[in-house]
Design a protein around this motif. Structure first.
Motif, PDB file in Angstrom:
ATOM      1  N   ILE A   1      -4.362  65.472  64.301  1.00  0.00           N
ATOM      2  CA  ILE A   1      -4.197  65.208  62.871  1.00  0.00           C
ATOM      3  C   ILE A   1      -5.437  65.707  62.145  1.00  0.00           C
ATOM      4  O   ILE A   1      -6.562  65.342  62.494  1.00  0.00           O
ATOM      5  N   ARG A   2      -5.246  66.554  61.142  1.00  0.00           N
ATOM      6  CA  ARG A   2      -6.398  67.085  60.431  1.00  0.00           C
ATOM      7  C   ARG A   2      -6.492  66.582  59.000  1.00  0.00           C
ATOM      8  O   ARG A   2      -7.534  66.657  58.371  1.00  0.00           O
ATOM      9  N   TYR A   3      -5.377  66.118  58.463  1.00  0.00           N
ATOM     10  CA  TYR A   3      -5.391  65.665  57.073  1.00  0.00           C
ATOM     11  C   TYR A   3      -4.193  64.760  56.835  1.00  0.00           C
ATOM     12  O   TYR A   3      -3.155  64.920  57.478  1.00  0.00           O
ATOM     13  N   LYS A   4      -4.375  63.806  55.921  1.00  0.00           N
ATOM     14  CA  LYS A   4      -3.234  62.978  55.527  1.00  0.00           C
ATOM     15  C   LYS A   4      -3.085  63.047  54.018  1.00  0.00           C
ATOM     16  O   LYS A   4      -4.007  62.674  53.286  1.00  0.00           O
ATOM     17  N   GLN A   5      -1.947  63.526  53.564  1.00  0.00           N
ATOM     18  CA  GLN A   5      -1.636  63.527  52.136  1.00  0.00           C
ATOM     19  C   GLN A   5      -0.870  62.244  51.817  1.00  0.00           C
ATOM     20  O   GLN A   5       0.195  61.996  52.366  1.00  0.00           O
ATOM     21  N   ILE A   6      -1.450  61.427  50.941  1.00  0.00           N
ATOM     22  CA  ILE A   6      -0.788  60.191  50.533  1.00  0.00           C
ATOM     23  C   ILE A   6      -0.077  60.443  49.220  1.00  0.00           C
ATOM     24  O   ILE A   6      -0.687  60.917  48.263  1.00  0.00           O
ATOM     25  N   GLY A   7       1.209  60.181  49.179  1.00  0.00           N
ATOM     26  CA  GLY A   7       2.000  60.453  47.982  1.00  0.00           C
ATOM     27  C   GLY A   7       2.641  61.825  48.067  1.00  0.00           C
ATOM     28  O   GLY A   7       2.405  62.586  49.011  1.00  0.00           O
ATOM     29  N   PRO A   8       3.506  62.139  47.096  1.00  0.00           N
ATOM     30  CA  PRO A   8       4.299  63.360  47.152  1.00  0.00           C
ATOM     31  C   PRO A   8       3.452  64.626  47.202  1.00  0.00           C
ATOM     32  O   PRO A   8       2.365  64.672  46.641  1.00  0.00           O
ATOM     33  N   ILE A   9       3.989  65.641  47.891  1.00  0.00           N
ATOM     34  CA  ILE A   9       3.392  66.976  47.832  1.00  0.00           C
ATOM     35  C   ILE A   9       3.876  67.617  46.546  1.00  0.00           C
ATOM     36  O   ILE A   9       5.069  67.865  46.365  1.00  0.00           O
ATOM     37  N   THR A  10       2.956  67.855  45.647  1.00  0.00           N
ATOM     38  CA  THR A  10       3.284  68.541  44.396  1.00  0.00           C
ATOM     39  C   THR A  10       2.797  69.977  44.530  1.00  0.00           C
ATOM     40  O   THR A  10       2.025  70.285  45.449  1.00  0.00           O
ATOM     41  N   PRO A  11       3.245  70.894  43.642  1.00  0.00           N
ATOM     42  CA  PRO A  11       2.720  72.254  43.681  1.00  0.00           C
ATOM     43  C   PRO A  11       1.187  72.270  43.651  1.00  0.00           C
ATOM     44  O   PRO A  11       0.549  73.059  44.340  1.00  0.00           O
TER      45      PRO A  11
END
Lengths: 153, 183
Positions: free
Chosen positions: B155-165
């Motif tokens: 695991i290198r990164y965690k995006q919390i919440g929607p992926i937006t442009p």
């Protein structure tokens, strides 16, 4: 006593009763009967641990109090770990390994939390020193303020 | 009582300075969103898992599917509103070849399948995590959350919440390019 006064007293008493109910209700727990362990000793440990773990969704509640689905998962996980033979610390460490120290409602004493634990005492020490210093400089002039009379005397 | 000049100066400046320091600290605190917890799993390998299917007649999603290339693991659910908002953009990313993998979290597989039929299916593989076991192992606090997994399966990164442009262009795409380049 007029009728109006009596009404007001009744309202006050009612308010106190409502407040007492509210406070008592605050201690309500979210644990469902089907979650509980059959072994009362193990269950007691699970509840004790749950009270020290933060619900990461509703962050100011512990998982024992929280009705969030994730809190339920965490409660079940604590019980699973205890059943598997974990000590209390091992069960907590299991969740810390996944969610970080933030799940602990009582943060551990370690380098990055020194400021948190010792800060209040440091501030107290600084303020106390300043106070002593101020009192000393004041006492070097025991005559007090001669030029301007105390307006309240 | 009479104070010396330096003492008087200190007495008048100290509270102001204290206020200034406190103001900066508290203001900085306001900029921080307490609901986004940093993941403690960054740099750690994705734990072992074997999830059942969401799509009918599918084999689901397991740990061995990851690694070899940089992948995105998206945690979602048919009950999750923000995931629905994110979904069209995931479809767009998938159409450009971004390897997306799905974890259908705390969801009835039938409901998950229905959502994918309705909104489209951006995932190369998708598995059901109704019990929330994998998501707990991943330290998931809510949906959607998206993990960037490198070629070694870490695991290198965690995006919390929607992926937006914006999230994609500013954060995820550059990171994926760096990881693909072998850094």
């Amino acid at each position: 006593m007029t009728g109006r006064h009596r009404t007001r007293h009744r309202t006050l008493a009612g308010g106190c009763a409502a407040l007492a109910l509210l406070l008592a209700g605050g201690a309500a727990r979210a644990v469902e009967p089907d979650e509980m362990l059959a072994d009362p000793a193990l269950e007691a440990r699970a509840q004790h641990i749950s009270k020290e773990l933060r619900c990461v969704v509703c962050q100011n509640q512990n998982i024992d109090d929280s009705a969030a689905p994730l809190a339920r998962d965490m409660r079940l996980m604590v019980r699973e770990r205890l059943t598997a033979g974990d000590t209390d610390d091992q069960a907590k460490a299991f969740l810390v390994a996944r969610y970080g120290n933030f799940v602990l409602l009582r943060p551990p004493f370690q380098p990055d939390t020194w400021a948190l634990w010792l800060g209040p005492f440091a501030i107290l020490a600084v303020a106390g020193t300043a106070l002593v210093f101020a009192a000393r400089t004041g006492s070097t002039d025991p005559a007090g303020d001669d030029e301007t009379p105390d307006p309240y005397s | 009582m009479r104070l010396s000049r330096p003492a008087l100066l200190a007495a008048s400046v100290a509270p102001l300075a204290l206020f200034g320091v406190l103001a900066v600290v508290l203001w900085a605190g306001l900029q921080h969103d307490p609901s986004t917890l940093p993941s403690v799993l960054i740099g750690k390998p994705v734990p072992a898992f074997d999830l059942g299917p969401v799509r009918e007649g599918d084999r689901g999603f397991r740990r061995d599917d990851l690694g070899g290339k940089v992948t995105l693991v998206n945690v979602w659910g048919s009950w999750c509103g923000a995931c629905k908002m994110e979904h069209p953009y995931l479809m767009q990313l998938a159409s450009t070849g971004v390897p997306l993998y799905g974890v259908d979290w705390k969801d009835d597989p039938a409901d998950g399948a229905k959502t994918l039929k309705l909104l489209g299916d951006p995932y190369q593989r998708v598995g059901n995590d109704q019990a929330g076991r994998l998501s707990l192992d991943l330290g998931v606090t809510g949906a959607p959350e998206t993990f960037v997994v490198d070629r070694q399966g870490r695991i290198r990164y965690k995006q919390i919440g929607p992926i937006t442009p914006e999230v994609w262009h500013d954060t995820l795409q550059p990171l994926i390019q760096r990881l693909e380049a072998g850094q």
